[in-house]
Design an enzyme around this catalytic site. Structure first.
Site, PDB file in Angstrom:
ATOM      1  N   GLY A 167     -11.766  20.579 -41.571  1.00 17.82           N
ATOM      2  CA  GLY A 167     -12.222  19.246 -41.186  1.00 17.82           C
ATOM      3  C   GLY A 167     -12.302  18.249 -42.326  1.00 17.82           C
ATOM      4  N   ALA A 189     -15.040  12.364 -31.159  1.00 21.13           N
ATOM      5  CA  ALA A 189     -14.009  12.843 -32.094  1.00 21.13           C
ATOM      6  C   ALA A 189     -12.797  13.354 -31.319  1.00 21.13           C
ATOM      7  CB  ALA A 189     -14.595  13.945 -32.979  1.00 21.13           C
ATOM      8  N   GLY A 203     -13.098  20.222 -26.543  1.00 24.50           N
ATOM      9  CA  GLY A 203     -14.087  19.171 -26.762  1.00 24.50           C
ATOM     10  C   GLY A 203     -13.601  17.883 -26.125  1.00 24.50           C
ATOM     11  N   ASN A 260     -14.954   2.690 -36.161  1.00 22.07           N
ATOM     12  CA  ASN A 260     -15.517   3.442 -37.294  1.00 22.07           C
ATOM     13  C   ASN A 260     -15.374   2.682 -38.604  1.00 22.07           C
ATOM     14  OD1 ASN A 260     -12.802   3.846 -37.973  1.00 22.07           O
ATOM     15  ND2 ASN A 260     -13.188   5.911 -38.747  1.00 22.07           N
ATOM     16  N   LYS A 267     -21.040   3.378 -32.987  1.00 21.82           N
ATOM     17  CA  LYS A 267     -19.607   3.105 -32.845  1.00 21.82           C
ATOM     18  C   LYS A 267     -19.269   2.263 -31.616  1.00 21.82           C
ATOM     19  CE  LYS A 267     -17.743   6.925 -35.543  1.00 21.82           C
ATOM     20  NZ  LYS A 267     -16.798   8.046 -35.587  1.00 21.82           N
ATOM     21  N   LEU A 321     -21.268  11.803 -46.406  1.00 20.55           N
ATOM     22  CA  LEU A 321     -20.434  11.998 -47.601  1.00 20.55           C
ATOM     23  C   LEU A 321     -19.709  10.709 -47.996  1.00 20.55           C
ATOM     24  CD1 LEU A 321     -18.642  15.429 -47.023  1.00 20.55           C
ATOM     25  CD2 LEU A 321     -20.276  14.876 -48.821  1.00 20.55           C
ATOM     26  N   ASP A 335     -10.125   7.248 -37.173  1.00 21.70           N
ATOM     27  CA  ASP A 335     -10.367   8.695 -37.032  1.00 21.70           C
ATOM     28  C   ASP A 335      -9.110   9.450 -36.584  1.00 21.70           C
ATOM     29  OD1 ASP A 335     -13.029   8.785 -37.835  1.00 21.70           O
ATOM     30  OD2 ASP A 335     -13.786   8.372 -35.830  1.00 21.70           O
TER      31      ASP A 335
HETATM   32  P1  ATR Z   1     -18.536  13.912 -31.641  1.00 21.61           P
HETATM   33  O1  ATR Z   1     -18.809  12.462 -31.819  1.00 21.61           O
HETATM   34  O2  ATR Z   1     -18.595  14.720 -32.905  1.00 21.61           O
HETATM   35  O3  ATR Z   1     -17.295  14.169 -30.868  1.00 21.61           O
HETATM   36  P2  ATR Z   1     -20.077  14.407 -29.250  1.00 21.61           P
HETATM   37  O4  ATR Z   1     -19.518  13.149 -28.672  1.00 21.61           O
HETATM   38  O5  ATR Z   1     -21.530  14.682 -29.116  1.00 21.61           O
HETATM   39  O6  ATR Z   1     -19.785  14.489 -30.814  1.00 21.61           O
HETATM   40  O7  ATR Z   1     -19.239  15.633 -28.650  1.00 21.61           O
HETATM   41  C1  ATR Z   1     -19.595  16.965 -28.863  1.00 21.61           C
HETATM   42  C2  ATR Z   1     -18.593  17.886 -28.175  1.00 21.61           C
HETATM   43  O8  ATR Z   1     -18.977  19.243 -28.450  1.00 21.61           O
HETATM   44  C3  ATR Z   1     -18.559  17.746 -26.659  1.00 21.61           C
HETATM   45  O9  ATR Z   1     -17.264  18.037 -26.194  1.00 21.61           O
HETATM   46  C4  ATR Z   1     -19.539  18.851 -26.230  1.00 21.61           C
HETATM   47  O10 ATR Z   1     -19.351  19.333 -24.924  1.00 21.61           O
HETATM   48  P3  ATR Z   1     -20.045  18.602 -23.658  1.00 21.61           P
HETATM   49  O11 ATR Z   1     -19.202  17.407 -23.367  1.00 21.61           O
HETATM   50  O12 ATR Z   1     -20.006  19.624 -22.581  1.00 21.61           O
HETATM   51  O13 ATR Z   1     -21.442  18.246 -24.111  1.00 21.61           O
HETATM   52  C5  ATR Z   1     -19.177  19.926 -27.211  1.00 21.61           C
HETATM   53  N1  ATR Z   1     -20.220  20.945 -27.365  1.00 21.61           N
HETATM   54  C6  ATR Z   1     -21.386  20.825 -28.045  1.00 21.61           C
HETATM   55  N2  ATR Z   1     -22.086  21.988 -27.989  1.00 21.61           N
HETATM   56  C7  ATR Z   1     -21.330  22.866 -27.265  1.00 21.61           C
HETATM   57  C8  ATR Z   1     -21.495  24.227 -26.859  1.00 21.61           C
HETATM   58  N3  ATR Z   1     -22.578  24.937 -27.209  1.00 21.61           N
HETATM   59  N4  ATR Z   1     -20.510  24.799 -26.140  1.00 21.61           N
HETATM   60  C9  ATR Z   1     -19.405  24.093 -25.799  1.00 21.61           C
HETATM   61  N5  ATR Z   1     -19.193  22.806 -26.148  1.00 21.61           N
HETATM   62  C10 ATR Z   1     -20.131  22.195 -26.871  1.00 21.61           C
END
Ligand code: ATR
Length: 280
Positions: free
Chosen positions: A243, A136, A132, A92, A71, A21, A107
């Site tokens: 978001g 992010a 998470g 970023n 990044k 976007l 961010d």
């Molecule tokens: P971003 O840059 O958007 O933060 P990322 O670094 O890939 O993306 O992080 C994704 C987050 O979503 C992580 O905390 C991931 O958990 P893991 O560290 O266990 O991988 C979480 N996540 C993704 N799919 C998930 C799921 N089905 N259930 C729980 N957590 C999930």
């Protein structure tokens, strides 16, 4: 205004980047601010982030946004980083300071701005749960701690990543479970659970019964804008933050760093909403 010999070029590097976007937001902002700038998307192959930074210098690009998967490579390639970019080891946004390039990370500050400006919530003294521990989540948790949050609980599927995030944030943070959600003033989803077009679409990472009406519930996902988590939060009477706010404010901060001009956030929001409604 059609580009001419004086036009400055900014852009985003990422892969894939076609659906970003950022070009929509920034070109709307340049036009509304009557700046002779254009913003384009560069699909840069994984591993070529450092080469893209050299190209930025050679071509004299006015500013660069950096997204997945570049990044951390860009952070490693730049000799000068802002404190947030250095702590996160992730950039970023790249800007000029005189004839030197500086890596920034807007961010986390973008998220805190969206909380303050869009929902009137000040993290100072607040208890927060961040679900998470990816890129992010790291930016958001660090910014919440710097904005004065009194306690940060980090919940993540993979506990090693939660521990690494706690080590980054320091003593006010701890690894916890979803059972801590009821004690939080602010609950943030920084996972991809609930994102449209993924296996987690239609799901919420936090059971509705853990939420209560005195909380602010934020989701970093902006597609869809009303995630199942935010729908549940709204239903029980909690305040919600979607978001789009973080996306807009991190872009606004980059815009200001590049141009020195105050970002027209409302114009940027309208352009993003227009594009998202086409995508739904
Ligand atoms: P971003 O840059 O958007 O933060 P990322 O670094 O890939 O993306 O992080 C994704 C987050 O979503 C992580 O905390 C991931 O958990 P893991 O560290 O266990 O991988 C979480 N996540 C993704 N799919 C998930 C799921 N089905 N259930 C729980 N957590 C999930």
């Amino acid at each position: 205004m059609a580009p001419d010999g004086a036009t400055r070029v900014a852009g985003v590097i990422g892969s894939p980047v076609r659906h970003s976007l950022s070009p929509v937001l920034h070109n709307a902002a340049f036009a509304a601010s009557e700046l002779r700038w254009v913003y384009v998307a560069f699909d840069v192959a994984p591993g070529r982030g450092a080469a893209a930074i050299s190209a930025m210098a050679t071509l004299g690009l006015g500013g660069l946004s950096v997204t997945m998967p570049h990044k951390s490579d860009v952070a490693a390639a730049l000799p000068r980083l802002s404190p947030a970019a250095a702590a996160l080891e992730a950039v970023n946004c790249v800007r000029w300071d005189g004839d030197e390039l500086v890596g920034e990370n807007t961010d986390g500050e973008g998220f805190v701005r969206s909380l303050r400006l869009d929902s009137g919530f000040d993290p100072a003294g607040a208890s927060c749960v961040v679900v998470g521990a990816g890129g992010a989540a790291r930016a958001v948790a660090l910014a919440l701690a710097q904005a004065g949050a009194s306690w940060l609980g980090i919940v993540n599927r993979t506990s090693a990543k939660a521990e690494s995030l706690v080590a980054l944030v320091g003593p006010r943070a701890e690894v916890t479970t979803l059972e801590s959600v009821p004690r939080a003033d602010l609950v943030v989803n920084a996972t991809s659970v609930g994102m449209g077009g993924t296996s987690g679409a239609g799901a919420s990472p936090i059971p509705a019964e853990l939420l209560h009406p005195d909380q602010v519930v934020a989701d970093l996902i902006y597609h869809p804008l009303r995630t199942p988590l935010l729908e549940n939060a709204e239903r029980i009477g909690a305040a919600t933050v979607d978001g789009l706010g973080m996306l807009l404010h991190q872009a606004g901060l980059a815009f200001a760093l590049w141009t020195g001009v105050e970002p027209p956030i409302d114009v940027m929001r309208a352009s993003a909403l227009g594009r998202l409604s086409v995508r739904e």
